[in-house]
Design a protein around this motif. Structure first.
Motif, PDB file in Angstrom:
ATOM      1  N   THR A 166       0.750  -1.097  -0.117  1.00 54.87           N
ATOM      2  CA  THR A 166      -0.381   0.200   0.450  1.00 54.87           C
ATOM      3  C   THR A 166       0.921   1.564   0.010  1.00 54.87           C
ATOM      4  O   THR A 166       2.160   1.215   0.093  1.00 54.87           O
ATOM      5  CB  THR A 166      -0.971   0.204   1.671  1.00 54.87           C
ATOM      6  N   ALA A 167      -0.122   2.607   0.258  1.00 48.61           N
ATOM      7  CA  ALA A 167       1.017   3.573  -0.043  1.00 48.61           C
ATOM      8  C   ALA A 167       1.770   3.712   1.268  1.00 48.61           C
ATOM      9  O   ALA A 167       3.540   3.891   1.201  1.00 48.61           O
ATOM     10  CB  ALA A 167       0.244   4.624  -0.504  1.00 48.61           C
ATOM     11  N   ARG A 168       1.454   3.216   2.325  1.00 50.52           N
ATOM     12  CA  ARG A 168       2.072   3.738   3.309  1.00 50.52           C
ATOM     13  C   ARG A 168       2.567   2.544   3.677  1.00 50.52           C
ATOM     14  O   ARG A 168       4.203   3.181   4.186  1.00 50.52           O
ATOM     15  CB  ARG A 168       0.503   3.531   4.971  1.00 50.52           C
ATOM     16  N   GLU A 169       2.724   1.752   3.392  1.00 53.70           N
ATOM     17  CA  GLU A 169       3.697   0.471   3.251  1.00 53.70           C
ATOM     18  C   GLU A 169       5.033   0.465   2.496  1.00 53.70           C
ATOM     19  O   GLU A 169       6.411   0.733   3.534  1.00 53.70           O
ATOM     20  CB  GLU A 169       3.477  -0.633   2.885  1.00 53.70           C
ATOM     21  N   PHE A 170       4.370   1.350   1.541  1.00 61.83           N
ATOM     22  CA  PHE A 170       5.570   2.009   0.585  1.00 61.83           C
ATOM     23  C   PHE A 170       7.034   2.683   0.993  1.00 61.83           C
ATOM     24  O   PHE A 170       7.841   2.623   1.468  1.00 61.83           O
ATOM     25  CB  PHE A 170       5.381   2.484  -0.494  1.00 61.83           C
ATOM     26  N   SER A 171       6.064   4.014   2.313  1.00 60.38           N
ATOM     27  CA  SER A 171       6.505   5.089   2.390  1.00 60.38           C
ATOM     28  C   SER A 171       7.416   4.808   4.020  1.00 60.38           C
ATOM     29  O   SER A 171       7.996   5.070   4.006  1.00 60.38           O
ATOM     30  CB  SER A 171       5.280   6.251   2.813  1.00 60.38           C
ATOM     31  N   LEU A 172       6.906   4.010   4.899  1.00 60.98           N
ATOM     32  CA  LEU A 172       7.209   3.245   5.370  1.00 60.98           C
ATOM     33  C   LEU A 172       8.476   2.180   5.891  1.00 60.98           C
ATOM     34  O   LEU A 172       9.450   2.592   5.922  1.00 60.98           O
ATOM     35  CB  LEU A 172       6.363   2.282   6.820  1.00 60.98           C
ATOM     36  N   LEU A 173       8.477   1.364   4.098  1.00 63.32           N
ATOM     37  CA  LEU A 173       9.676   0.580   3.605  1.00 63.32           C
ATOM     38  C   LEU A 173      10.905   1.813   3.607  1.00 63.32           C
ATOM     39  O   LEU A 173      11.679   1.589   3.326  1.00 63.32           O
ATOM     40  CB  LEU A 173       9.113  -0.482   2.709  1.00 63.32           C
ATOM     41  N   GLU A 174      10.578   2.648   2.575  1.00 56.39           N
ATOM     42  CA  GLU A 174      11.456   3.610   1.831  1.00 56.39           C
ATOM     43  C   GLU A 174      11.821   4.697   2.991  1.00 56.39           C
ATOM     44  O   GLU A 174      13.165   4.373   3.052  1.00 56.39           O
ATOM     45  CB  GLU A 174      10.494   4.809   1.577  1.00 56.39           C
ATOM     46  N   LEU A 175      11.276   4.815   3.663  1.00 57.24           N
ATOM     47  CA  LEU A 175      11.657   5.557   4.952  1.00 57.24           C
ATOM     48  C   LEU A 175      13.118   4.823   6.189  1.00 57.24           C
ATOM     49  O   LEU A 175      14.229   4.910   5.978  1.00 57.24           O
ATOM     50  CB  LEU A 175      10.926   5.960   6.544  1.00 57.24           C
ATOM     51  N   LEU A 176      12.950   3.471   6.106  1.00 52.87           N
ATOM     52  CA  LEU A 176      13.529   2.277   6.840  1.00 52.87           C
ATOM     53  C   LEU A 176      14.783   1.834   5.282  1.00 52.87           C
ATOM     54  O   LEU A 176      15.635   1.790   6.236  1.00 52.87           O
ATOM     55  CB  LEU A 176      12.967   0.950   6.721  1.00 52.87           C
ATOM     56  N   MET A 177      14.633   1.898   4.202  1.00 54.35           N
ATOM     57  CA  MET A 177      15.021   1.869   3.285  1.00 54.35           C
ATOM     58  C   MET A 177      16.396   3.016   3.795  1.00 54.35           C
ATOM     59  O   MET A 177      17.877   3.003   2.736  1.00 54.35           O
ATOM     60  CB  MET A 177      15.084   1.090   2.483  1.00 54.35           C
ATOM     61  N   ARG A 178      16.004   3.863   3.989  1.00 55.76           N
ATOM     62  CA  ARG A 178      17.455   5.487   3.685  1.00 55.76           C
ATOM     63  C   ARG A 178      18.028   5.273   5.033  1.00 55.76           C
ATOM     64  O   ARG A 178      19.400   6.307   4.547  1.00 55.76           O
ATOM     65  CB  ARG A 178      16.074   6.245   3.251  1.00 55.76           C
TER      66      ARG A 178
END
Length: 98
Positions: free
Chosen positions: A31-43
């Motif tokens: 989902t959009a929120r899951e993507f944002s959360l994963l992006e934050l962790l991956m950054r």
């Protein structure tokens, strides 16, 4: 230099342009929120992120910090990308392992 459009961490690939995620080459729907959360962790690989940091980055400040929404989404992400990739740091928050 070309802008980085794909974030990679230990078998995960997150394409910022197409909003696609792959786990060991297999495409995963987030989902959009899951993507944002994963992006934050991956950054911030290997860095502990607090629930408050995650709340403010992914949901904005209008969410109740006492909410368990971060934990719920982390659980969902773990199911999709592998539980071993997102480590709980007791009393602190979460971090992505490489």
């Amino acid at each position: 230099p070309a802008e980085l459009t794909v974030l990679r961490a230990g078998g995960l690939a997150l394409d910022l342009r197409t909003r696609r995620v792959a786990v060991e080459e297999a495409s995963v729907d987030l989902t959009a929120r899951e993507f944002s959360l994963l992006e934050l962790l991956m950054r911030h690989p290997g860095q502990v992120l607090t629930r408050q940091q995650m709340l403010s980055h992914v949901w904005g400040y209008d969410y109740d910090p006492g909410s368990n929404v971060v934990d719920v989404f982390v659980r969902a992400l773990r199911r999709k990308v592998g539980a071993e990739r997102i480590v709980t740091v007791r009393g602190m928050g979460y971090r992505l392992t490489g």
